[in-house]
Design a protein around this motif. Structure first.
Motif, PDB file in Angstrom:
ATOM      1  N   CYS A 350     -44.907  31.191   2.097  1.00 14.69           N
ATOM      2  CA  CYS A 350     -44.952  31.196   3.565  1.00 14.69           C
ATOM      3  C   CYS A 350     -43.658  30.659   4.159  1.00 14.69           C
ATOM      4  N   LEU A 351     -43.187  29.569   3.613  1.00 14.89           N
ATOM      5  CA  LEU A 351     -41.961  28.965   4.139  1.00 14.89           C
ATOM      6  C   LEU A 351     -40.753  29.868   3.917  1.00 14.89           C
ATOM      7  N   ARG A 354     -40.846  32.758   6.393  1.00 17.20           N
ATOM      8  CA  ARG A 354     -40.527  32.336   7.758  1.00 17.20           C
ATOM      9  C   ARG A 354     -39.064  31.929   7.900  1.00 17.20           C
ATOM     10  N   GLU A 356     -37.512  29.050   6.554  1.00 26.37           N
ATOM     11  CA  GLU A 356     -37.298  27.612   6.739  1.00 26.37           C
ATOM     12  C   GLU A 356     -35.996  27.206   6.050  1.00 26.37           C
ATOM     13  N   HIS A 387     -34.276  37.671   9.292  1.00 24.47           N
ATOM     14  CA  HIS A 387     -35.039  36.553   9.858  1.00 24.47           C
ATOM     15  C   HIS A 387     -34.939  36.553  11.383  1.00 24.47           C
ATOM     16  N   ALA A 395     -42.552  37.395   9.117  1.00 23.51           N
ATOM     17  CA  ALA A 395     -43.455  36.595   9.938  1.00 23.51           C
ATOM     18  C   ALA A 395     -44.891  37.092   9.806  1.00 23.51           C
ATOM     19  N   ALA A 398     -46.199  36.031   6.440  1.00 21.74           N
ATOM     20  CA  ALA A 398     -46.466  34.590   6.425  1.00 21.74           C
ATOM     21  C   ALA A 398     -47.766  34.266   7.156  1.00 21.74           C
ATOM     22  N   ASP A 399     -48.021  34.950   8.263  1.00 20.58           N
ATOM     23  CA  ASP A 399     -49.280  34.722   8.981  1.00 20.58           C
ATOM     24  C   ASP A 399     -50.475  35.148   8.125  1.00 20.58           C
TER      25      ASP A 399
END
Length: 640
Positions: A350-351, A354, A356, A387, A395, A398-399
């Motif tokens: 997930c990170l 996104r 991070e 990104h 995104a 990740a959701d």
């Protein structure tokens, strides 16, 4: 001939038999005039010559009478329809007769169930096994498991010697399943493990069923399941209790005999048998669950793992973004696996998706430390450029992954190093389908419905890939999905096609075809060889079944009746007398017979006529042999 009613055929055969006996008896009474003269012409009147003369007379007479009245009474048809099946059934029972109670029932006289072992074992090598057999401690699973083991090692002297030693020392417990189980608790379907069949019901004696199938038992085996089966019907019509559960039970028993591996996917409250039937129970969200599910299915290449995970995360309505989603996951999973030697966990993924900064910096440092940064520099650059863009699938992915990254699912999937602890549960990977395992995936549909849909797609996608790509295909790989509305997509349809040649099959249950996109319905019907319609389906669902089952030529008879006014005075007078005596006027009949094309089952028949506890089933074997749609009675699965 096949359309002659049974009572009429038997009555005609019996009447001809009686007449034949009377004629033979009458002709035999005439022998007193002919046989003495025949004996005298042969030079004697008693002894062997007398017997020969009687045979010379009675033999041809009996054969001639039998031939004539046999044709009149259709005795050959009686033999084919009733005599031959009865003889074959009696011969089959005598062949398999042994002291092996299938489910704790009464013992049957023994013929020697271990004759294959008898010729190979030492004189005292089967003492314990014989004692257990006589005591009724050997069941059908033990019998099939040991004979299957002998079949596998017969050509390998070292393994054969080890098997015979195990049978000598442990008796019927030799070569047991890795779980140690030798039967299933609470089994209630009727099985024939010798033929690997499970009985579903009996074909009804109705005109809709072809004459050759009326009244016969209907059973399924791996040869028929190898083309996969689709069952459609509303809730409460018996799809799970009368189809899915018996099939799961049969596949679990075959796994205990070492001939199958089964994966059952359904809601936690679905009636797919108790947990004691299974070796691996994956129940995300249940604290009692001892196993988790590998998100990547144990894939050997990160690209494959990322592609299957992307297909599971995105529902069918987001299919247009599937290709970009696969690329995004591959751009993350590949470099991460190269850097850390393992795929990323749920939260790490997930990170990374996104973008991070902290985890991306750590990934770059690890890639540089392992000396593979240059090799993956292009993939990382591509991912970083997308990104924050509007069309970035990261995104969205990740959701979707966030649905699995919840405290209740902690330890159920691949964990990450950032948590500072290893996986709380061992992770099951579908690549082990070459072992006789029994796997249950219990989905939390009540508490986390969308997460359950992702898990179902993940498990089914991994099974389809693993079953078709495994090297050892000696075991039949069976998949049973209680509610397949969430798992059917173009990838599933293509996977079902590949199962036919991989000694594997799937059983998919649906409440209605409306749950699927319209573009998938026809391809799905073409991908499966078995189709089953339960009572109460909608007419629009029945239309697709009717079109798939096609039409059949039937004889249609038109009868026209009119008063008989022909003949002269005497004939008309006789007709008048008959009218007074019978109360009906004499009529002439004009019969016109023609062949017309009719649907085997119309949508209205499927929607309105099917009685409860029944279903219409059509099947296709792996070699292409078809079984026409049959109305079968699914009730009364317990042996009488």
């Amino acid at each position: 001939m096949a359309g002659v009613p049974g009572w009429q055929l038997l009555l005609r055969a019996l009447l001809n038999l009686v007449v034949a006996w009377e004629v033979f008896h009458y002709l035999g009474s005439l022998a007193i005039f002919w046989v003495p003269a025949l004996v005298q012409s042969m030079g004697g009147g008693a002894g062997l010559q007398g017997a020969v003369s009687q045979v010379a007379y009675y033999g041809p007479v009996a054969l001639l009478i039998a031939w004539f009245f046999g044709r009149m009474g259709r005795w050959p048809l009686v033999w084919r329809r009733y005599g031959r099946p009865l003889v074959h059934r009696a011969a089959g029972v005598a062949e398999r007769r042994a002291v092996i109670p299938a489910q704790g029932g009464a013992q049957v006289p023994v013929v020697d169930p271990w004759r294959e072992f008898r010729s190979l074992a030492e004189p005292d090598g089967l003492v314990l096994l014989d004692q257990e057999t006589v005591a009724g401690q050997v069941n059908d699973v033990d019998h099939q498991r040991l004979n299957r083991a002998l079949e596998c090692v017969r050509d390998y002297p070292d393994r054969l010697a080890a098997l015979l030693d195990a049978v000598r020392d442990h008796g019927s417990a030799a070569c047991a399943h890795p779980s140690g189980a030798r039967d299933l608790p609470g089994r209630d379907a009727r099985h024939d493990l010798l033929l690997r069949q499970v009985r579903l019901g009996a074909a009804e004696d109705v005109p809709k069923n072809p004459a050759g199938y009326r009244g016969v038992d209907v059973a399924l085996d791996p040869i028929l399941l190898g083309t996969s089966l689709l069952a459609v019907g509303p809730s409460g019509t018996g799809k799970t209790s009368r189809l899915a559960r018996p099939l799961v039970e049969a596949l679990c028993l075959q796994a205990l005999t070492g001939t199958a591996v089964v994966v059952a996917v359904g809601a936690a409250d679905a009636d797919l048998g108790p947990d004691s039937w299974y070796d691996v129970v994956i129940a995300p969200g249940d604290q009692r669950s001892r196993y988790g599910l590998d998100l990547y299915g144990g894939a050997r290449r990160p690209e494959e793992a990322a592609a299957r995970l992307a297909d599971a995360l995105l529902p069918q309505e987001l299919a247009p973004r599937a290709e970009s989603a696969r690329q995004a996951l591959q751009q993350v999973v590949g470099p991460f696996a190269a850097a850390y030697g393992r795929p990323p966990g749920v939260r790490e993924l997930c990170l990374l998706l996104r973008g991070e900064p902290a985890i991306w910096a750590a990934l770059r440092e690890q890639l540089e430390a392992t000396g593979v940064l240059t090799e993956h520099q292009y993939e990382l650059a591509q991912r970083e450029r997308t990104h924050g863009q509007v069309e970035d699938p990261g995104a969205l992915l990740a959701d979707r992954l966030g649905l699995l990254d919840r405290p209740v699912f902690s330890g159920c999937f691949n964990t990450d190093v950032t948590s500072g602890s290893g996986p709380a549960q061992p992770l099951f990977a579908m690549r082990v389908l070459d072992h006789p395992l029994r796997v249950r995936v219990a989905l939390p549909e009540q508490s986390h419905p969308e997460a359950a849909r992702i898990m179902a797609r993940l498990a089914v996608g991994q099974f389809l890939h693993a079953a078709s790509s495994r090297q050892d295909r000696s075991l039949f790989a069976g998949l049973v999905v209680d509610d397949a509305s969430a798992v059917i997509d173009p990838h599933t349809v293509r996977g079902l096609h590949r199962l036919r040649g991989a000694h594997a099959g799937a059983v998919l249950l649906l409440r209605t075809l409306v749950d699927l996109p319209e573009a998938l319905r026809v391809p799905l019907f073409g991908a499966v060889g078995g189709r089953m319609a339960f009572p109460g389906i909608a007419p629009w669902d029945g239309k697709l079944f009717a079109e798939t089952w096609g039409t059949v030529w039937v004889d249609e008879r038109d009868v026209t009746r009119a008063p008989d006014t022909s003949g002269g005075f005497l004939k008309r007078t006789w007709r008048g007398v008959r009218t007074v005596l019978e109360g009906e006027r004499a009529q002439t009949e004009s019969v016109t017979t023609r062949q017309v094309e009719r649907r085997r089952w119309s949508p209205s028949d499927l929607a309105q006529v099917l009685p409860g506890g029944h279903a219409v089933l059509s099947l296709t074997a792996v070699d292409g042999t078809p079984v026409p749609p049959l109305l079968i009675d699914l009730r009364g699965r317990r042996p009488s």
